[in-house]
Design a protein around this motif. Structure first.
Motif, PDB file in Angstrom:
ATOM      1  N   ASN A  81     -39.056 -79.714 121.461  1.00  0.00           N
ATOM      2  CA  ASN A  81     -39.214 -81.164 121.606  1.00  0.00           C
ATOM      3  C   ASN A  81     -39.067 -81.505 123.082  1.00  0.00           C
ATOM      4  O   ASN A  81     -38.244 -80.917 123.780  1.00  0.00           O
ATOM      5  CB  ASN A  81     -38.166 -81.917 120.790  1.00  0.00           C
ATOM      6  CG  ASN A  81     -38.457 -81.856 119.315  1.00  0.00           C
ATOM      7  OD1 ASN A  81     -39.606 -81.767 118.888  1.00  0.00           O
ATOM      8  ND2 ASN A  81     -37.422 -81.902 118.502  1.00  0.00           N
ATOM      9  N   MET A 119     -50.787 -84.492 125.232  1.00  0.00           N
ATOM     10  CA  MET A 119     -50.277 -83.967 123.963  1.00  0.00           C
ATOM     11  C   MET A 119     -48.779 -83.813 124.145  1.00  0.00           C
ATOM     12  O   MET A 119     -48.332 -83.183 125.105  1.00  0.00           O
ATOM     13  CB  MET A 119     -50.940 -82.621 123.671  1.00  0.00           C
ATOM     14  CG  MET A 119     -50.519 -81.962 122.390  1.00  0.00           C
ATOM     15  SD  MET A 119     -51.460 -80.410 122.178  1.00  0.00           S
ATOM     16  CE  MET A 119     -50.717 -79.802 120.671  1.00  0.00           C
ATOM     17  N   LYS A 121     -44.672 -83.509 122.168  1.00  0.00           N
ATOM     18  CA  LYS A 121     -43.894 -83.156 120.980  1.00  0.00           C
ATOM     19  C   LYS A 121     -42.498 -83.755 121.096  1.00  0.00           C
ATOM     20  O   LYS A 121     -41.822 -83.567 122.109  1.00  0.00           O
ATOM     21  CB  LYS A 121     -43.809 -81.637 120.866  1.00  0.00           C
ATOM     22  CG  LYS A 121     -43.131 -81.136 119.609  1.00  0.00           C
ATOM     23  CD  LYS A 121     -43.172 -79.617 119.584  1.00  0.00           C
ATOM     24  CE  LYS A 121     -42.679 -79.056 118.276  1.00  0.00           C
ATOM     25  NZ  LYS A 121     -42.686 -77.580 118.285  1.00  0.00           N
ATOM     26  N   ASN A 136     -49.827 -82.530 112.695  1.00  0.00           N
ATOM     27  CA  ASN A 136     -49.658 -81.310 113.494  1.00  0.00           C
ATOM     28  C   ASN A 136     -48.184 -81.174 113.837  1.00  0.00           C
ATOM     29  O   ASN A 136     -47.799 -81.202 115.015  1.00  0.00           O
ATOM     30  CB  ASN A 136     -50.463 -81.382 114.781  1.00  0.00           C
ATOM     31  CG  ASN A 136     -51.972 -81.322 114.603  1.00  0.00           C
ATOM     32  OD1 ASN A 136     -52.686 -81.371 115.590  1.00  0.00           O
ATOM     33  ND2 ASN A 136     -52.483 -81.218 113.397  1.00  0.00           N
ATOM     34  N   TRP A 139     -46.274 -83.054 116.914  1.00  0.00           N
ATOM     35  CA  TRP A 139     -47.173 -83.296 118.041  1.00  0.00           C
ATOM     36  C   TRP A 139     -47.935 -84.604 117.870  1.00  0.00           C
ATOM     37  O   TRP A 139     -48.335 -84.960 116.760  1.00  0.00           O
ATOM     38  CB  TRP A 139     -48.194 -82.165 118.167  1.00  0.00           C
ATOM     39  CG  TRP A 139     -47.622 -80.866 118.630  1.00  0.00           C
ATOM     40  CD1 TRP A 139     -47.331 -79.775 117.856  1.00  0.00           C
ATOM     41  CD2 TRP A 139     -47.285 -80.496 119.964  1.00  0.00           C
ATOM     42  NE1 TRP A 139     -46.823 -78.760 118.635  1.00  0.00           N
ATOM     43  CE2 TRP A 139     -46.789 -79.170 119.933  1.00  0.00           C
ATOM     44  CE3 TRP A 139     -47.346 -81.163 121.194  1.00  0.00           C
ATOM     45  CZ2 TRP A 139     -46.364 -78.498 121.077  1.00  0.00           C
ATOM     46  CZ3 TRP A 139     -46.930 -80.488 122.327  1.00  0.00           C
ATOM     47  CH2 TRP A 139     -46.445 -79.176 122.254  1.00  0.00           C
ATOM     48  N   TYR A 141     -50.970 -87.218 120.156  1.00  0.00           N
ATOM     49  CA  TYR A 141     -52.047 -87.148 121.134  1.00  0.00           C
ATOM     50  C   TYR A 141     -52.386 -88.531 121.668  1.00  0.00           C
ATOM     51  O   TYR A 141     -52.228 -89.531 120.971  1.00  0.00           O
ATOM     52  CB  TYR A 141     -53.310 -86.554 120.485  1.00  0.00           C
ATOM     53  CG  TYR A 141     -53.064 -85.217 119.843  1.00  0.00           C
ATOM     54  CD1 TYR A 141     -53.306 -84.044 120.540  1.00  0.00           C
ATOM     55  CD2 TYR A 141     -52.571 -85.107 118.538  1.00  0.00           C
ATOM     56  CE1 TYR A 141     -53.061 -82.797 119.963  1.00  0.00           C
ATOM     57  CE2 TYR A 141     -52.330 -83.874 117.950  1.00  0.00           C
ATOM     58  CZ  TYR A 141     -52.585 -82.729 118.669  1.00  0.00           C
ATOM     59  OH  TYR A 141     -52.331 -81.509 118.094  1.00  0.00           O
ATOM     60  N   ARG A 160     -56.385 -84.014 116.292  1.00  0.00           N
ATOM     61  CA  ARG A 160     -55.558 -83.445 115.222  1.00  0.00           C
ATOM     62  C   ARG A 160     -56.345 -82.447 114.372  1.00  0.00           C
ATOM     63  O   ARG A 160     -55.851 -81.372 114.061  1.00  0.00           O
ATOM     64  CB  ARG A 160     -55.013 -84.544 114.317  1.00  0.00           C
ATOM     65  CG  ARG A 160     -54.122 -85.491 115.035  1.00  0.00           C
ATOM     66  CD  ARG A 160     -53.421 -86.450 114.091  1.00  0.00           C
ATOM     67  NE  ARG A 160     -52.198 -86.775 114.759  1.00  0.00           N
ATOM     68  CZ  ARG A 160     -51.157 -85.969 114.850  1.00  0.00           C
ATOM     69  NH1 ARG A 160     -51.156 -84.826 114.263  1.00  0.00           N
ATOM     70  NH2 ARG A 160     -50.094 -86.317 115.521  1.00  0.00           N
ATOM     71  N   HIS A 163     -56.874 -79.183 116.274  1.00  0.00           N
ATOM     72  CA  HIS A 163     -55.659 -78.386 116.463  1.00  0.00           C
ATOM     73  C   HIS A 163     -55.044 -77.914 115.141  1.00  0.00           C
ATOM     74  O   HIS A 163     -54.235 -76.988 115.133  1.00  0.00           O
ATOM     75  CB  HIS A 163     -54.612 -79.191 117.241  1.00  0.00           C
ATOM     76  CG  HIS A 163     -54.914 -79.311 118.700  1.00  0.00           C
ATOM     77  ND1 HIS A 163     -54.240 -78.581 119.648  1.00  0.00           N
ATOM     78  CD2 HIS A 163     -55.822 -80.078 119.370  1.00  0.00           C
ATOM     79  CE1 HIS A 163     -54.719 -78.885 120.853  1.00  0.00           C
ATOM     80  NE2 HIS A 163     -55.676 -79.795 120.703  1.00  0.00           N
ATOM     81  N   ASP A 170     -48.176 -73.046 116.864  1.00  0.00           N
ATOM     82  CA  ASP A 170     -47.589 -74.356 117.159  1.00  0.00           C
ATOM     83  C   ASP A 170     -48.658 -75.368 117.589  1.00  0.00           C
ATOM     84  O   ASP A 170     -48.429 -76.206 118.446  1.00  0.00           O
ATOM     85  CB  ASP A 170     -46.481 -74.252 118.218  1.00  0.00           C
ATOM     86  CG  ASP A 170     -45.568 -75.472 118.243  1.00  0.00           C
ATOM     87  OD1 ASP A 170     -45.521 -76.219 117.228  1.00  0.00           O
ATOM     88  OD2 ASP A 170     -44.915 -75.705 119.263  1.00  0.00           O
ATOM     89  N   TYR A 171     -49.838 -75.233 116.973  1.00  0.00           N
ATOM     90  CA  TYR A 171     -50.951 -76.171 117.182  1.00  0.00           C
ATOM     91  C   TYR A 171     -51.504 -76.149 118.604  1.00  0.00           C
ATOM     92  O   TYR A 171     -52.155 -77.097 119.031  1.00  0.00           O
ATOM     93  CB  TYR A 171     -50.555 -77.602 116.787  1.00  0.00           C
ATOM     94  CG  TYR A 171     -50.068 -77.693 115.364  1.00  0.00           C
ATOM     95  CD1 TYR A 171     -50.961 -77.751 114.297  1.00  0.00           C
ATOM     96  CD2 TYR A 171     -48.712 -77.697 115.068  1.00  0.00           C
ATOM     97  CE1 TYR A 171     -50.520 -77.812 112.984  1.00  0.00           C
ATOM     98  CE2 TYR A 171     -48.258 -77.766 113.757  1.00  0.00           C
ATOM     99  CZ  TYR A 171     -49.173 -77.819 112.719  1.00  0.00           C
ATOM    100  OH  TYR A 171     -48.718 -77.885 111.422  1.00  0.00           O
ATOM    101  N   ILE A 172     -51.261 -75.077 119.328  1.00  0.00           N
ATOM    102  CA  ILE A 172     -51.669 -74.983 120.733  1.00  0.00           C
ATOM    103  C   ILE A 172     -52.845 -74.020 120.885  1.00  0.00           C
ATOM    104  O   ILE A 172     -52.735 -72.835 120.552  1.00  0.00           O
ATOM    105  CB  ILE A 172     -50.491 -74.504 121.615  1.00  0.00           C
ATOM    106  CG1 ILE A 172     -49.309 -75.468 121.533  1.00  0.00           C
ATOM    107  CG2 ILE A 172     -50.933 -74.274 123.053  1.00  0.00           C
ATOM    108  CD1 ILE A 172     -49.548 -76.809 122.168  1.00  0.00           C
TER     109      ILE A 172
END
Length: 183
Positions: A81, A119, A121, A136, A139, A141, A160, A163, A170-172
């Motif tokens: 985070n 982006m 978190k 996600n 996360w 955006y 979203r 990703h 981790d959606y990256i």
């Protein structure tokens, strides 16, 4: 002597407690939603996540920065985070035939800056995303025009959806490439 030792211990304890009382409380982290996360003013001083990412499908070149919190992540771990990344999206300059112009290094030549994507978190940031199937994790955006202040008309649902398949990273995008290049 015992009395002196007790007085010294009590004085030390008092000093420690007084010092603790003067520590300001931790600042509350603002909870953002999609489209609200601003472009951090200092992001160009951050480490590069990746550079000169070519997108032949839409004739773009991208530069991605990551804040020090995210940069401290180790391969195999989720980003913590407080992680924020900023992506500059450039139009690739075009040759006379409309194809992306390439420099001596064989890479697309960056043209004008089109947009800036952010982006981020944070705890609970993604919990109210609708529809829920596009969440996600935590996360969120935001997309801005080249000035980094004017909101772009882009729908964050597009970010979203793109990703979403990267849950195990981790959606990256380019998670592995980033860590391999970073060493």
């Amino acid at each position: 002597m015992k009395c002196f030792s007790r007085i010294l211990s009590a004085a030390a304890l008092t000093a420690v407690l007084a010092g603790c009382a003067q520590v300001p409380p931790s600042p509350q982290v603002q909870k953002y939603k999609d489209g609200e996360l601003p472009v951090p003013a200092e992001y160009k001083n951050w480490p590069k996540f990746l550079s000169d990412i070519e997108r032949a499908d839409n004739k773009q070149v991208r530069e991605i920065y990551i804040n020090p919190i995210g940069h401290s992540t180790k391969m195999g771990d989720a980003f913590p985070n407080g992680t924020i990344s900023v992506m500059e999206i450039y139009k690739a300059r075009e040759a006379a035939d409309g194809s992306p112009l390439k420099g001596p290094d064989g890479k697309f030549v960056k043209g004008e800056l089109l947009k800036v994507a952010v982006m981020g978190k944070g705890p609970g940031w993604g919990e109210n995303v609708t529809p829920p199937e596009l969440r996600n994790g935590d996360w969120i955006y935001a997309m801005y025009m080249a000035d980094g202040k004017t909101k772009a008309p882009d729908d964050t649902a597009t970010c979203r959806a793109c990703h979403l398949p990267l849950k195990d990273k981790d959606y990256i995008f380019r998670y592995d490439e980033y860590f391999q290049k970073r060493g």
